[in-house]
Design a protein around this motif. Structure first.
Motif, mmCIF file in Angstrom:
data_model
loop_
_atom_site.group_PDB
_atom_site.id
_atom_site.type_symbol
_atom_site.label_atom_id
_atom_site.label_comp_id
_atom_site.label_asym_id
_atom_site.label_seq_id
_atom_site.Cartn_x
_atom_site.Cartn_y
_atom_site.Cartn_z
ATOM 1 N N ASN A 165 58.988 -12.847 -9.974
ATOM 2 C CA ASN A 165 58.222 -12.787 -11.221
ATOM 3 C C ASN A 165 57.601 -11.414 -11.422
ATOM 4 O OD1 ASN A 165 56.397 -13.044 -9.102
ATOM 5 N ND2 ASN A 165 54.908 -14.171 -10.337
ATOM 6 N N ASP A 166 57.238 -11.123 -12.667
ATOM 7 C CA ASP A 166 56.475 -9.908 -12.922
ATOM 8 C C ASP A 166 54.991 -10.232 -12.770
ATOM 9 O OD1 ASP A 166 56.287 -11.480 -15.130
ATOM 10 O OD2 ASP A 166 56.921 -9.984 -16.582
ATOM 11 N N PHE A 167 54.182 -9.205 -12.531
ATOM 12 C CA PHE A 167 52.768 -9.445 -12.204
ATOM 13 C C PHE A 167 51.964 -8.179 -12.443
ATOM 14 C CE2 PHE A 167 54.810 -7.677 -8.545
ATOM 15 C CZ PHE A 167 53.856 -6.931 -7.872
ATOM 16 N N ASN A 168 50.648 -8.338 -12.452
ATOM 17 C CA ASN A 168 49.724 -7.218 -12.628
ATOM 18 C C ASN A 168 49.433 -6.598 -11.263
ATOM 19 O OD1 ASN A 168 47.698 -5.417 -13.342
ATOM 20 N ND2 ASN A 168 46.131 -7.003 -13.509
ATOM 21 N N ILE A 169 50.077 -5.499 -10.959
ATOM 22 C CA ILE A 169 49.950 -4.873 -9.635
ATOM 23 C C ILE A 169 48.608 -4.187 -9.444
ATOM 24 C CG2 ILE A 169 50.907 -2.604 -10.211
ATOM 25 C CD1 ILE A 169 52.567 -2.834 -7.585
ATOM 26 N N TYR A 170 47.922 -3.862 -10.540
ATOM 27 C CA TYR A 170 46.632 -3.158 -10.473
ATOM 28 C C TYR A 170 45.601 -3.956 -9.670
ATOM 29 C CZ TYR A 170 42.876 -0.149 -12.432
ATOM 30 O OH TYR A 170 41.841 0.739 -12.613
ATOM 31 N N VAL A 171 45.660 -5.281 -9.786
ATOM 32 C CA VAL A 171 44.733 -6.152 -9.051
ATOM 33 C C VAL A 171 44.809 -5.882 -7.547
ATOM 34 C CG1 VAL A 171 44.249 -8.545 -8.413
ATOM 35 C CG2 VAL A 171 44.753 -7.961 -10.793
ATOM 36 N N TYR A 172 46.024 -5.755 -7.036
ATOM 37 C CA TYR A 172 46.211 -5.569 -5.594
ATOM 38 C C TYR A 172 45.837 -4.158 -5.151
ATOM 39 C CZ TYR A 172 48.595 -9.971 -6.207
ATOM 40 O OH TYR A 172 48.875 -11.268 -6.518
ATOM 41 N N TYR A 173 46.024 -3.186 -6.025
ATOM 42 C CA TYR A 173 45.576 -1.825 -5.704
ATOM 43 C C TYR A 173 44.059 -1.775 -5.538
ATOM 44 C CZ TYR A 173 50.225 -0.025 -7.017
ATOM 45 O OH TYR A 173 51.565 0.244 -7.092
ATOM 46 N N LYS A 174 43.342 -2.452 -6.418
ATOM 47 C CA LYS A 174 41.874 -2.445 -6.344
ATOM 48 C C LYS A 174 41.384 -3.032 -5.033
ATOM 49 C CE LYS A 174 40.928 -2.719 -11.329
ATOM 50 N NZ LYS A 174 40.368 -3.554 -12.407
ATOM 51 N N ARG A 175 41.948 -4.167 -4.665
ATOM 52 C CA ARG A 175 41.525 -4.819 -3.424
ATOM 53 C C ARG A 175 41.892 -3.963 -2.214
ATOM 54 N NH1 ARG A 175 43.994 -10.768 -5.049
ATOM 55 N NH2 ARG A 175 42.699 -11.088 -6.925
ATOM 56 N N MET A 176 43.077 -3.370 -2.250
ATOM 57 C CA MET A 176 43.523 -2.567 -1.120
ATOM 58 C C MET A 176 42.665 -1.319 -0.944
ATOM 59 S SD MET A 176 45.381 0.369 -0.152
ATOM 60 C CE MET A 176 46.327 0.841 -1.595
ATOM 61 N N THR A 177 42.379 -0.594 -2.034
ATOM 62 C CA THR A 177 41.601 0.640 -1.907
ATOM 63 C C THR A 177 40.166 0.368 -1.484
ATOM 64 O OG1 THR A 177 41.157 0.636 -4.300
ATOM 65 C CG2 THR A 177 43.024 1.952 -3.533
ATOM 66 N N MET A 178 39.600 -0.766 -1.923
ATOM 67 C CA MET A 178 38.261 -1.131 -1.471
ATOM 68 C C MET A 178 38.290 -1.460 0.021
ATOM 69 S SD MET A 178 35.141 -1.405 -2.484
ATOM 70 C CE MET A 178 33.599 -2.295 -2.370
ATOM 71 N N ASP A 179 39.343 -2.143 0.442
ATOM 72 C CA ASP A 179 39.524 -2.466 1.850
ATOM 73 C C ASP A 179 39.621 -1.192 2.688
ATOM 74 O OD1 ASP A 179 39.808 -4.080 4.040
ATOM 75 O OD2 ASP A 179 41.907 -4.598 3.677
ATOM 76 N N VAL A 180 40.385 -0.212 2.194
ATOM 77 C CA VAL A 180 40.573 1.056 2.909
ATOM 78 C C VAL A 180 39.253 1.793 3.053
ATOM 79 C CG1 VAL A 180 41.585 3.371 2.756
ATOM 80 C CG2 VAL A 180 43.012 1.358 2.345
ATOM 81 N N ILE A 181 38.495 1.918 1.969
ATOM 82 C CA ILE A 181 37.270 2.710 2.036
ATOM 83 C C ILE A 181 36.247 2.019 2.941
ATOM 84 C CG2 ILE A 181 36.012 1.757 0.044
ATOM 85 C CD1 ILE A 181 36.326 5.480 0.926
ATOM 86 N N CYS A 182 36.211 0.695 2.922
ATOM 87 C CA CYS A 182 35.269 -0.016 3.788
ATOM 88 C C CYS A 182 35.634 0.148 5.259
ATOM 89 C CB CYS A 182 35.225 -1.500 3.420
ATOM 90 S SG CYS A 182 34.334 -1.848 1.890
ATOM 91 N N ARG A 183 36.915 0.061 5.580
ATOM 92 C CA ARG A 183 37.339 0.188 6.978
ATOM 93 C C ARG A 183 37.244 1.629 7.476
ATOM 94 N NH1 ARG A 183 42.560 -3.577 8.457
ATOM 95 N NH2 ARG A 183 42.098 -5.357 7.098
ATOM 96 N N CYS A 184 37.759 2.553 6.677
ATOM 97 C CA CYS A 184 37.844 3.947 7.146
ATOM 98 C C CYS A 184 36.517 4.685 7.073
ATOM 99 C CB CYS A 184 38.900 4.706 6.339
ATOM 100 S SG CYS A 184 40.588 4.143 6.629
ATOM 101 N N ALA A 185 35.718 4.405 6.059
ATOM 102 C CA ALA A 185 34.466 5.142 5.888
ATOM 103 C C ALA A 185 33.289 4.485 6.599
ATOM 104 C CB ALA A 185 34.142 5.301 4.402
ATOM 105 N N PHE A 186 33.318 3.138 6.713
ATOM 106 C CA PHE A 186 32.134 2.447 7.212
ATOM 107 C C PHE A 186 32.417 1.456 8.336
ATOM 108 C CE2 PHE A 186 31.674 3.113 2.545
ATOM 109 C CZ PHE A 186 30.903 4.254 2.651
#
Length: 530
Positions: A165-186
């Motif tokens: 199916n087609d889908f809104n990929i932006y949703v997953y980018y938001k969650r992933m980048t927040m996950d990255v900044i929380c893990r890597c920065a803090f």
């Protein structure tokens, strides 16, 4: 009594007349300098027009086409140079940095002071502490953490691929980048990608849901800059009081909460992150660890001289919390939005997608299930040496600059730039769109066409401004670029991107805190790479 009333009335009238006279003189600022300016309204200047247009920065671009590369507008009574001349910008952002050390506060009186919002000696303290986090050596150490977050995101994408199916990929980018900044920065394992209802994530999302410049207090500060700090201080004190009631009083009597600004909600609830790290020391060297090493409970009196030799920099607890909040917000929204625009361009330019995939296929990465992670996942060294990827990402950021509001400066003193006398407190606002789409700077190819190869030619140093310029260049720039490139390598190695029928109708690029699309609908097609 009558005499007193008449006296008060006359005094009030005199003050209004005097204020109008001062405004009238202020509105001669650009006329005296023979600088063109669009028609404006008394008292409001151009700000009422800018409040009501869909895009503040597209309006500046429109005026630039009419009035040239250097013209003036009035934000209330505050003169603002709108500039797309690269030599002028280079002098402001680089050569005369000490005369233009900071941006103007959107909401004066804010106690949330971070590396992004501070200036002078305070800014130097923050920058000195945080800079080492984003060295090449530290970014290499973060590659496994980034890859771990991307693995979680790839699993979510794979579910859509299996369903076809087609889908809104932006949703997953938001969650992933927040996950990255929380893990890597803090060093925080949030499990955001499996728990998108995380309250901290929701609050950060809310920060970007509306434009700060349309906040009533921000509007008032623009119209009455001399009173802005006082009213801004009252505004933040009021919100701090609401937070105190919500945290310490209401839980004792009810489950209801008073409404709070999302930024203030986060600021008043991030202290547990510091307390948890203090209780559990770690050998990890991330942003939080570097800040905790220099934390002090003593009040800091900054020396605003230009002495930069001070070695013993410190940060208060509030300053550390402010930086946590700033990195959470900036690291989440800007990178996810850049990835969203990158995906849009790949979906609409299959020839670019093929070139990028051809470069990825040449990387020393194994497609089998080898245990050696370095063979399966790209790291810092691999993605840092991809010339076409560099050009592609740069072209995405040229055509879709995200944080345009940050590319401005406020004069700290009277000075002269390119023959123009600029008084203290005057604003310099870079018209990023006009710079990025200037045919003289980006030709001979049409600057409105997506053409990554144009970045193979050396351009003016001020022709490319997605991360700002000069000493205040975005501190997390390399981190964001590495994160973007690792994800793109992993996704495009396994899948091709096709546009959904809903891609154009649901894109709806809006300008709020940043310039971003609403949704990016695509379809991922598995690749058969031998």
């Amino acid at each position: 009594m009558l005499l007193l009333s008449i006296t008060l009335l006359l005094t009030l009238v005199s003050l209004i007349v005097y204020y109008c006279f001062i405004l009238q003189q202020r509105y001669q600022y650009f006329h005296r300098r023979s600088i063109p300016t669009p028609p404006f309204r008394f008292f409001f200047g151009h700000i009422k027009t800018l409040w009501n247009v869909p895009s503040f920065h597209r309006q500046l671009e429109s005026w630039t086409q009419q009035y040239g590369k250097i013209y003036g507008i009035y934000q209330g009574a505050t003169p603002t140079f709108v500039v797309s001349d690269p030599d002028f910008l280079q002098e402001v952002f680089v050569k005369q940095f000490l005369n233009f050390p900071a941006r103007r506060d959107v909401l004066p009186g804010n106690k949330i002071r971070s590396v992004f919002t501070s200036w002078g000696a305070t800014w130097r303290r923050h920058r000195h502490v945080i800079n080492p986090t984003f060295s090449a050596a530290k970014l290499k150490m973060m590659s496994p953490l980034i890859n771990g977050c991307i693995t979680n995101a790839m699993e979510k994408l794979e579910d859509h691929v299996k369903r076809g199916n087609d889908f809104n990929i932006y949703v997953y980018y938001k969650r992933m980048t927040m996950d990255v900044i929380c893990r890597c920065a803090f060093g925080i394992d949030t499990d955001l990608q499996n728990n998108p209802d995380n309250i901290y994530f929701k609050k950060v999302e809310q920060i970007f849901a509306r434009s700060v410049r349309l906040n009533p207090f921000a509007k008032f500060s623009q119209l009455f800059p001399k009173m802005g700090r006082m009213f801004g201080g009252l505004f933040f004190a009021f919100n701090s009081a609401r937070s105190f009631v919500n945290i310490h009083i209401l839980p004792l009597v009810t489950s209801k909460q008073l409404s709070e600004l999302p930024g203030m909600w986060l600021f008043n609830r991030l202290n547990p992150i510091i307390e948890q790290r203090e209780k559990t020391p770690t050998s990890r060297v991330d942003v939080l660890q570097l800040m905790l090493q220099v934390m002090t409970d003593q009040k800091i009196q900054d020396d605003n001289s230009q002495d930069t030799s001070k070695a013993n920099y410190r940060l208060t607890r509030d300053e550390i919390i402010s930086n946590i909040l700033a990195f959470m917000a900036a690291g989440y929204e800007t990178t996810s939005t850049a990835l969203a625009f990158a995906t849009y361009e790949l979906a609409t330019h299959p020839e670019v997608l093929e070139k990028l995939q051809a470069e990825i296929d040449q990387l020393p990465l194994s497609n089998d299930d080898a245990d050696e992670e370095a063979k399966r996942y790209p790291d810092y060294d691999i993605v840092a040496q991809m010339p076409y990827m560099d050009m592609f990402v740069s072209e995405v950021l040229r055509m879709h600059p995200i944080a345009n509001a940050a590319v401005q400066r406020c004069a700290a003193t009277d000075t002269t730039v390119q023959g123009y006398f600029i008084e203290k407190d005057t604003l310099i606002h870079a018209d990023v769109y006009s710079v990025h789409f200037d045919r003289e700077l980006w030709g001979p190819e049409d600057p409105y066409e997506f053409y990554p190869e144009r970045h193979g030619t050396k351009r003016h140093p001020m022709a490319f401004l997605p991360f700002g310029a000069g000493p205040r260049l975005c501190i997390g720039m390399r981190f964001a670029l590495i994160e973007m490139k690792i994800l793109l390598v992993r996704m495009l190695r396994d899948y091709s991107i096709q546009p959904s029928d809903q891609l154009q109708t649901k894109l709806n690029i809006r300008e709020r805190a940043v310039t971003a699309p609403e949704e990016v609908w695509v379809k991922l097609i598995p690749r058969n790479v031998s």
